[in-house]
Motif scaffolding. Structure first.
Motif, PDB file in Angstrom:
ATOM      1  N   ASP A 104       0.828  -1.209   0.000  1.00  7.83           N
ATOM      2  CA  ASP A 104       0.000   0.000   0.000  1.00  7.83           C
ATOM      3  C   ASP A 104       0.861   1.257   0.000  1.00  7.83           C
ATOM      4  OD1 ASP A 104      -2.323  -1.429  -0.083  1.00  7.83           O
ATOM      5  OD2 ASP A 104      -2.788  -1.221   2.053  1.00  7.83           O
ATOM      6  N   ARG A 105       1.917   1.247   0.790  1.00  7.66           N
ATOM      7  CA  ARG A 105       2.830   2.404   0.817  1.00  7.66           C
ATOM      8  C   ARG A 105       3.514   2.612  -0.523  1.00  7.66           C
ATOM      9  NH1 ARG A 105       6.195   2.512   6.422  1.00  7.66           N
ATOM     10  NH2 ARG A 105       4.732   3.851   7.519  1.00  7.66           N
ATOM     11  N   GLY A 107       2.447   1.637  -3.396  1.00 15.18           N
ATOM     12  CA  GLY A 107       1.448   2.036  -4.384  1.00 15.18           C
ATOM     13  C   GLY A 107       1.096   3.497  -4.308  1.00 15.18           C
ATOM     14  N   ARG A 108       1.236   4.112  -3.167  1.00 19.76           N
ATOM     15  CA  ARG A 108       0.885   5.530  -3.012  1.00 19.76           C
ATOM     16  C   ARG A 108       2.040   6.458  -3.358  1.00 19.76           C
ATOM     17  NH1 ARG A 108      -1.871   4.730   2.742  1.00 19.76           N
ATOM     18  NH2 ARG A 108      -3.645   3.511   2.055  1.00 19.76           N
ATOM     19  N   ARG A 109       3.256   6.062  -3.124  1.00 22.61           N
ATOM     20  CA  ARG A 109       4.415   6.936  -3.335  1.00 22.61           C
ATOM     21  C   ARG A 109       4.596   7.389  -4.773  1.00 22.61           C
ATOM     22  NH1 ARG A 109       8.702   4.330   0.613  1.00 22.61           N
ATOM     23  NH2 ARG A 109       8.077   5.458   2.449  1.00 22.61           N
ATOM     24  N   ALA A 111       2.557   7.826  -7.161  1.00 20.95           N
ATOM     25  CA  ALA A 111       1.496   8.725  -7.593  1.00 20.95           C
ATOM     26  C   ALA A 111       1.775  10.146  -7.110  1.00 20.95           C
ATOM     27  CB  ALA A 111       0.153   8.246  -7.067  1.00 20.95           C
ATOM     28  N   ARG A 112       2.253  10.307  -5.883  1.00 21.63           N
ATOM     29  CA  ARG A 112       2.559  11.631  -5.357  1.00 21.63           C
ATOM     30  C   ARG A 112       3.816  12.201  -6.013  1.00 21.63           C
ATOM     31  NH1 ARG A 112       1.712   9.923   0.746  1.00 21.63           N
ATOM     32  NH2 ARG A 112      -0.530   9.812   0.747  1.00 21.63           N
ATOM     33  N   SER A 118      -3.343  12.601  -4.737  1.00 22.84           N
ATOM     34  CA  SER A 118      -3.692  11.374  -4.028  1.00 22.84           C
ATOM     35  C   SER A 118      -5.198  11.136  -4.117  1.00 22.84           C
ATOM     36  CB  SER A 118      -3.249  11.444  -2.575  1.00 22.84           C
ATOM     37  OG  SER A 118      -3.985  12.457  -1.920  1.00 22.84           O
ATOM     38  N   ARG A 119      -5.622   9.966  -3.724  1.00 30.58           N
ATOM     39  CA  ARG A 119      -7.040   9.617  -3.768  1.00 30.58           C
ATOM     40  C   ARG A 119      -7.863  10.524  -2.876  1.00 30.58           C
ATOM     41  NH1 ARG A 119      -6.399   3.444  -2.529  1.00 30.58           N
ATOM     42  NH2 ARG A 119      -4.598   3.177  -3.825  1.00 30.58           N
ATOM     43  N   ALA A 120      -7.317  10.880  -1.712  1.00 31.53           N
ATOM     44  CA  ALA A 120      -8.061  11.731  -0.783  1.00 31.53           C
ATOM     45  C   ALA A 120      -8.286  13.115  -1.359  1.00 31.53           C
ATOM     46  CB  ALA A 120      -7.308  11.823   0.546  1.00 31.53           C
TER      47      ALA A 120
END
Length: 123
Positions: A104-105, A107-109, A111-112, A118-120
């Protein structure tokens, strides 16, 4: 619902069934059973086997020594039983959860870093 969450839920259900089945299988012998030469015996049978043929003043010390050794063997057997019963839950906590959090970590890095919100922020 994501496939990872679905897999996680199925694994938890399977683990719960495993815990119930193994508890039902192992609990009756849990209290005072130990393994002696590959066979399961009660603590009293172990003491009788160890000191049953002794006569004289050495009997009391033999019984005390056999009881202390037997208690250690019972504790060891109980520890093995608990590990066997809880093995799927421990594997889930020690392997799946950290791997899932790491994925999960990761997968998020990217994108930023690429400038994608981000999704939020999108929601």
């Amino acid at each position: 619902m994501s496939s990872a969450f679905r897999l996680s839920r199925y694994f938890v259900v399977l683990s719960a069934v495993w815990v119930l089945a193994m508890t039902g299988r192992l609990y009756p012998q849990f209290k005072d059973t130990l393994r002696d030469d590959g066979r399961l015996v009660t603590l009293e049978a172990y003491i009788d086997d160890s000191c049953g043929q002794r006569i004289g003043p050495g009997v009391a010390s033999c019984i005390d020594e056999a009881r202390a050794t037997g208690r250690r063997l019972v504790a060891r057997e109980q520890g093995k039983s608990v590990l066997l019963i809880e093995a799927p839950l421990l594997a889930y906590l020690l392997i799946y959860v950290p791997v899932r959090l790491a994925l999960d970590r990761l997968g998020r890095r990217p994108a930023r870093a690429a400038g994608v919100p981000s999704r939020a922020a999108v929601e």
